[in-house]
Design an enzyme around this catalytic site. Structure first.
Site, PDB file in Angstrom:
ATOM      1  N   GLY A  33      42.587  41.126  18.458  1.00  0.00           N
ATOM      2  CA  GLY A  33      41.596  42.137  18.085  1.00  0.00           C
ATOM      3  C   GLY A  33      41.574  42.444  16.608  1.00  0.00           C
ATOM      4  O   GLY A  33      41.448  43.604  16.215  1.00  0.00           O
ATOM      5  N   GLY A  40      43.375  46.447  14.347  1.00  0.00           N
ATOM      6  CA  GLY A  40      43.969  45.128  14.166  1.00  0.00           C
ATOM      7  C   GLY A  40      44.123  44.776  12.701  1.00  0.00           C
ATOM      8  O   GLY A  40      45.155  44.249  12.273  1.00  0.00           O
ATOM      9  N   ASP A  87      38.054  34.578  23.044  1.00  0.00           N
ATOM     10  CA  ASP A  87      37.258  35.581  23.752  1.00  0.00           C
ATOM     11  C   ASP A  87      38.078  36.022  24.953  1.00  0.00           C
ATOM     12  O   ASP A  87      38.255  35.268  25.921  1.00  0.00           O
ATOM     13  CB  ASP A  87      35.930  34.967  24.197  1.00  0.00           C
ATOM     14  CG  ASP A  87      35.036  35.950  24.928  1.00  0.00           C
ATOM     15  OD1 ASP A  87      35.499  37.076  25.215  1.00  0.00           O
ATOM     16  OD2 ASP A  87      33.883  35.597  25.244  1.00  0.00           O
ATOM     17  N   LEU A  88      38.595  37.239  24.917  1.00  0.00           N
ATOM     18  CA  LEU A  88      39.471  37.722  25.977  1.00  0.00           C
ATOM     19  C   LEU A  88      38.733  38.050  27.268  1.00  0.00           C
ATOM     20  O   LEU A  88      39.359  38.410  28.261  1.00  0.00           O
ATOM     21  CB  LEU A  88      40.258  38.944  25.490  1.00  0.00           C
ATOM     22  CG  LEU A  88      41.376  38.631  24.499  1.00  0.00           C
ATOM     23  CD1 LEU A  88      41.859  39.905  23.825  1.00  0.00           C
ATOM     24  CD2 LEU A  88      42.530  37.921  25.184  1.00  0.00           C
ATOM     25  N   ASN A 114      46.199  44.172  20.923  1.00  0.00           N
ATOM     26  CA  ASN A 114      45.439  45.262  20.293  1.00  0.00           C
ATOM     27  C   ASN A 114      43.956  45.248  20.644  1.00  0.00           C
ATOM     28  O   ASN A 114      43.304  46.284  20.605  1.00  0.00           O
ATOM     29  CB  ASN A 114      45.610  45.154  18.767  1.00  0.00           C
ATOM     30  CG  ASN A 114      44.636  46.018  18.017  1.00  0.00           C
ATOM     31  OD1 ASN A 114      44.828  47.223  17.871  1.00  0.00           O
ATOM     32  ND2 ASN A 114      43.563  45.397  17.512  1.00  0.00           N
ATOM     33  N   THR A 135      38.698  42.567  30.220  1.00  0.00           N
ATOM     34  CA  THR A 135      39.073  42.212  28.845  1.00  0.00           C
ATOM     35  C   THR A 135      40.341  42.936  28.406  1.00  0.00           C
ATOM     36  O   THR A 135      41.326  42.310  27.998  1.00  0.00           O
ATOM     37  CB  THR A 135      37.926  42.566  27.873  1.00  0.00           C
ATOM     38  OG1 THR A 135      36.744  41.853  28.252  1.00  0.00           O
ATOM     39  CG2 THR A 135      38.300  42.203  26.441  1.00  0.00           C
ATOM     40  N   SER A 171      45.727  54.053  25.215  1.00  0.00           N
ATOM     41  CA  SER A 171      45.011  55.219  24.710  1.00  0.00           C
ATOM     42  C   SER A 171      45.348  56.415  25.588  1.00  0.00           C
ATOM     43  O   SER A 171      45.654  56.263  26.783  1.00  0.00           O
ATOM     44  CB  SER A 171      43.502  54.978  24.743  1.00  0.00           C
ATOM     45  OG  SER A 171      42.780  56.179  24.544  1.00  0.00           O
ATOM     46  N   TYR A 215      28.894  53.637  38.362  1.00  0.00           N
ATOM     47  CA  TYR A 215      29.646  53.245  37.160  1.00  0.00           C
ATOM     48  C   TYR A 215      29.566  54.333  36.110  1.00  0.00           C
ATOM     49  O   TYR A 215      28.512  54.918  35.875  1.00  0.00           O
ATOM     50  CB  TYR A 215      29.059  51.956  36.573  1.00  0.00           C
ATOM     51  CG  TYR A 215      29.831  51.417  35.384  1.00  0.00           C
ATOM     52  CD1 TYR A 215      31.011  50.715  35.561  1.00  0.00           C
ATOM     53  CD2 TYR A 215      29.371  51.604  34.081  1.00  0.00           C
ATOM     54  CE1 TYR A 215      31.729  50.214  34.472  1.00  0.00           C
ATOM     55  CE2 TYR A 215      30.072  51.115  32.992  1.00  0.00           C
ATOM     56  CZ  TYR A 215      31.246  50.416  33.189  1.00  0.00           C
ATOM     57  OH  TYR A 215      31.953  49.921  32.118  1.00  0.00           O
TER      58      TYR A 215
END
Length: 339
Positions: A33, A40, A87-88, A114, A135, A171, A215
């Protein structure tokens, strides 16, 4: 009392890195990241200042990686960062990136997971998993599993148990949601009460299938951040006896490019969540403490905030829940940690 005894929310990554500069010099470090105006980048710059043995930077966009690499060279011309495009949200891409890491080094001492995405609208990874969970957690779990042999090699070579570390940037947003095992992808499936957002979360900030709102972006983000902590709990259980420590950290409230995919309404909600906003340098301090503070070599706790160990809600530290998440994640990655 260790070096971090006087650290506070105002402590900077520059200060933390300077305190552990002798440790940084010997380390091979990978950070995900990494892009301009991100945690990052601030993490990479703080580390690069003290000449690590090897610095590997990973992110989705090559041009942005190169910008950070150029900034590092301007600051320390002796450092050439190795760049990995990944690309995670793509498990195939993660496997390709891991192979590239193996081509660069035969050991890792520090892995900083990160990278993150936060979004107001529901989206999916290439495998059809809700994007934030897929992700922020699934992607990093797979990458970490693929790179674990390099971390074990780093621990063996160092001869100092606990100085080889995995750091997941989580977080305080984890408080918005436990793991929704019955509907982790937010497809509108019913979940039991213990998987709903905790008491005190406003009704308008929760998914509500009956109201046609299956959602809610912040609930999905909270789930992914809880997963980051539980991942560290599970890693600690599996790897600490082999010399590898694992932690999750709350970097603090910081405005970065991470919020670029949020709606105006959601940005306003974030604006009211903190009375102290950290700058980029302050935001990477806890990550660096988790990565290098020798006082943490034997730590049983898995979560740090403001450079210190902190407790978390039971649903984010319970070992059986961490194991259940591990098994779910293995299933979603086909249980294969092979390149």
């Amino acid at each position: 009392m260790g070096l971090g005894a006087g650290w506070t929310q105002e402590t900077t990554g520059t200060e933390v890195a300077k305190a552990f500069k002798d440790d940084i010099k010997s380390k091979t470090i990978l950070i995900t990241g990494v892009s301009p105006i991100s945690l990052g980048e601030s993490t990479a710059l703080a580390i690069a200042r003290h000449g690590p043995a090897k610095l590997i930077l990973a992110s989705r966009t090559e041009s942005k990686l190169q910008q950070v690499a150029d900034n590092i060279v301007k600051m320390n011309p002796n450092i050439k960062a190795e760049l990995i495009v990944v690309d995670l949200s793509s498990q195939a891409d993660i496997r390709t990136a891991a192979r590239r890491v193996y081509a660069l080094t035969n050991r890792l001492d520090i892995l900083v997971n990160n990278a993150a995405v936060v979004t107001s609208a529901r989206s999916e990874t290439l495998e059809g998993i809700e994007l934030q969970f897929g992700t922020n957690h699934i992607g990093h779990h797979l990458l970490t599993s693929l790179l674990t042999p390099l971390l074990l090699a780093g621990a063996k070579a160092s001869g100092e148990p606990g100085t080889t570390r995995i750091v997941n940037v989580s977080s305080m947003g984890y408080r918005l949601s436990p793991i929704r095992f019955h509907d982790y992808s937010f497809e509108g499936k019913p979940v039991p009460p213990e998987e709903e957002p905790p008491k005190g979360i406003p009704a308008h900030m929760k998914p509500d299938v009956a109201a046609g709102r299956p959602y809610y972006g912040f609930t999905a983000y909270g789930q992914s951040k809880t997963a980051n902590i539980l991942h560290a709990v599970a890693l600690k259980e599996r790897l600490s006896s082999k010399g590898v420590q694992a932690f999750a950290v709350h970097p603090g409230s910081i405005w970065t490019n991470l919020s670029r995919n949020l709606s105006d309404d959601d940005r306003k909600i974030i604006e009211g969540t903190s009375t102290f906003w950290k700058n980029q340098d302050q935001g990477c301090a806890t990550t660096l403490a988790a990565a290098f503070d020798p006082d943490l070599c034997d730590a049983k706790e898995a979560y740090l905030s403001d450079c210190r160990l902190h407790d978390v809600a039971e649903y984010a530290k319970d070992q059986p829940i961490a194991e259940r998440l591990w098994q779910l994640t293995e299933k979603l990655t086909e249980g294969k940690a092979n390149l």
